[in-house]
Design an enzyme around this catalytic site. Structure first.
Site, PDB file in Angstrom:
ATOM      1  N   ALA A 105      67.614 107.987  40.045  1.00 19.58           N
ATOM      2  CA  ALA A 105      66.444 108.784  40.217  1.00 19.58           C
ATOM      3  C   ALA A 105      65.539 108.619  41.364  1.00 19.58           C
ATOM      4  CB  ALA A 105      66.036 109.401  38.995  1.00 19.58           C
ATOM      5  N   HIS A 135      52.230 105.867  50.237  1.00 16.70           N
ATOM      6  CA  HIS A 135      52.131 104.927  49.235  1.00 16.70           C
ATOM      7  C   HIS A 135      51.121 103.885  49.164  1.00 16.70           C
ATOM      8  CE1 HIS A 135      56.151 106.888  48.477  1.00 16.70           C
ATOM      9  NE2 HIS A 135      56.067 106.443  47.272  1.00 16.70           N
ATOM     10  N   HIS A 136      50.928 103.121  47.905  1.00 19.23           N
ATOM     11  CA  HIS A 136      50.140 102.070  48.116  1.00 19.23           C
ATOM     12  C   HIS A 136      50.736 100.889  49.029  1.00 19.23           C
ATOM     13  CE1 HIS A 136      53.529  99.827  45.470  1.00 19.23           C
ATOM     14  NE2 HIS A 136      53.834 101.142  45.118  1.00 19.23           N
ATOM     15  N   LYS A 139      54.120  98.502  48.588  1.00 21.28           N
ATOM     16  CA  LYS A 139      55.491  98.939  48.538  1.00 21.28           C
ATOM     17  C   LYS A 139      56.237  98.297  49.580  1.00 21.28           C
ATOM     18  CE  LYS A 139      58.557 103.340  48.449  1.00 21.28           C
ATOM     19  NZ  LYS A 139      59.184 102.758  47.537  1.00 21.28           N
TER      20      LYS A 139
END
Ligand SMILES: NC(=O)C1=CN([C@@H]2O[C@H](COP(=O)(O)OP(=O)(O)OC[C@H]3O[C@@H](n4cnc5c(N)ncnc54)[C@H](O)[C@@H]3O)[C@@H](O)[C@H]2O)C=CC1
Ligand SMILES: O=C(O)C1=N[C@H](C(=O)O)C[C@H](O)C1
Length: 250
Positions: A105, A135-136, A139
């Site tokens: 997923a 994103h943070h 990542k």
């Protein structure tokens, strides 16, 4: 009824730690192992794990899945880094273990799954489309798995509709200024302290734009999808790519 015996790989990570709590809290599941880097995979077999939730790193995921599939342990995978080559390898392994199920997923949150679906539906109506994922800063991969999948779905929808390449008059650009091209769709990656996981799909047509935005504000947003995937994967042999296959989306 007996509980589903579930293990988490990457159990000390950001999403893995949340998944451990979610599995422990699920009435129909028993957490039989919570493994981190360096822990022995044999523990999965020793504890009789029926399903593994794999939330590690692109560098670790293939070795972990090889072990799981060889031992007939179903897997729900959130880890990113999927290429055609990796998917082909996985399919070959699964061919040798036809009763085992693997769900990959790109994103477990319902909002992100719907974002992908809506973007795919909208794609053929708009001449221009670009994806921005945010994103943070910890990542490790860019673009995100979700953005890559979103762009692939948009690219395929545009191709099915016979659309031409996007208008873009750029003749000079700094490297990276126009993002990464994924199936003809520019994808831009932002890394910013304070963020978790966010995505915008910007579509543009004559005199109008449409922006589809999704925000995951906490790792809890991924848990219902992980639990649903775990319940379903044990009865779904072979490779399933995308949580949408386990949701009633048409
Ligand atoms: N599909 C989805 O909805 C989501 C996917 N992710 C993906 O999940 C992955 C993990 O993300 P984060 O938790 O943020 O990273 P993280 O770096 O916080 O956690 C990864 C953990 O896996 C551990 N690890 C590495 N190799 C291992 C191995 N061989 N066996 C067991 N543990 C191992 C690391 O020590 C670390 O604790 C990334 O690929 C990320 O993109 C993250 C959030 C949602
Ligand atoms: O690393 C993350 O945090 C996330 N990774 C996945 C991705 O790369 O798409 C899913 C979500 O965006 C969070």
């Amino acid at each position: 009824m007996s509980k589903l015996r579930v293990a988490v790989l990457g159990a000390k990570g950001r999403i893995g730690a949340e998944a451990v709590r979610a599995v422990e809290a699920a009435d129909d599941m028993e957490l039989v192992a919570a493994l981190g880097r360096g822990d022995k995979l044999e523990t999965l077999a020793d504890t009789g794990a029926q399903a593994v939730v794999e939330l590690t790193t692109p560098a670790s995921v293939m070795g972990n899945l090889d072990f799981c599939i060889r031992h007939g342990i179903h897997a729900v995978v959130g880890t990113t880094g999927w290429t055609d080559e990796r998917l082909a390898q996985l399919t070959t392994w699964l061919d040798g273990s036809p009763e085992t199920g693997v769900l990959i997923a790109p994103n477990f949150s319902i909002g992100a799954v719907l974002t992908m679906k809506f973007a795919e539906q909208a794609a053929r109506y708009f001449e221009s489309v670009e994806v921005i994922e945010l994103h943070h800063p910890h990542k490790v991969d860019a673009p995100s798995g979700t953005a890559t999948r979103t762009a692939q779905l948009i690219g395929a929808a545009r191709e099915r509709a016979g659309m031409a390449a996007q208008p873009d008059g750029t003749t000079t650009a700094l490297d990276g200024a126009r993002g990464a091209q994924v199936d003809g769709v520019p994808v831009h990656s932002i890394r910013l302290r304070g963020l978790l996981a966010h995505q915008e799909v910007l579509l543009g047509g004559e005199g109008e734009t449409l922006t589809i935005r999704h925000d995951s504000l906490h790792h809890s947003s991924f848990m219902p999808g992980i639990l649903l995937g775990t319940r379903r994967v044990v009865n779904t042999p072979g490779l399933t790519f995308g949580l949408e296959h386990f949701l009633d989306l048409n």
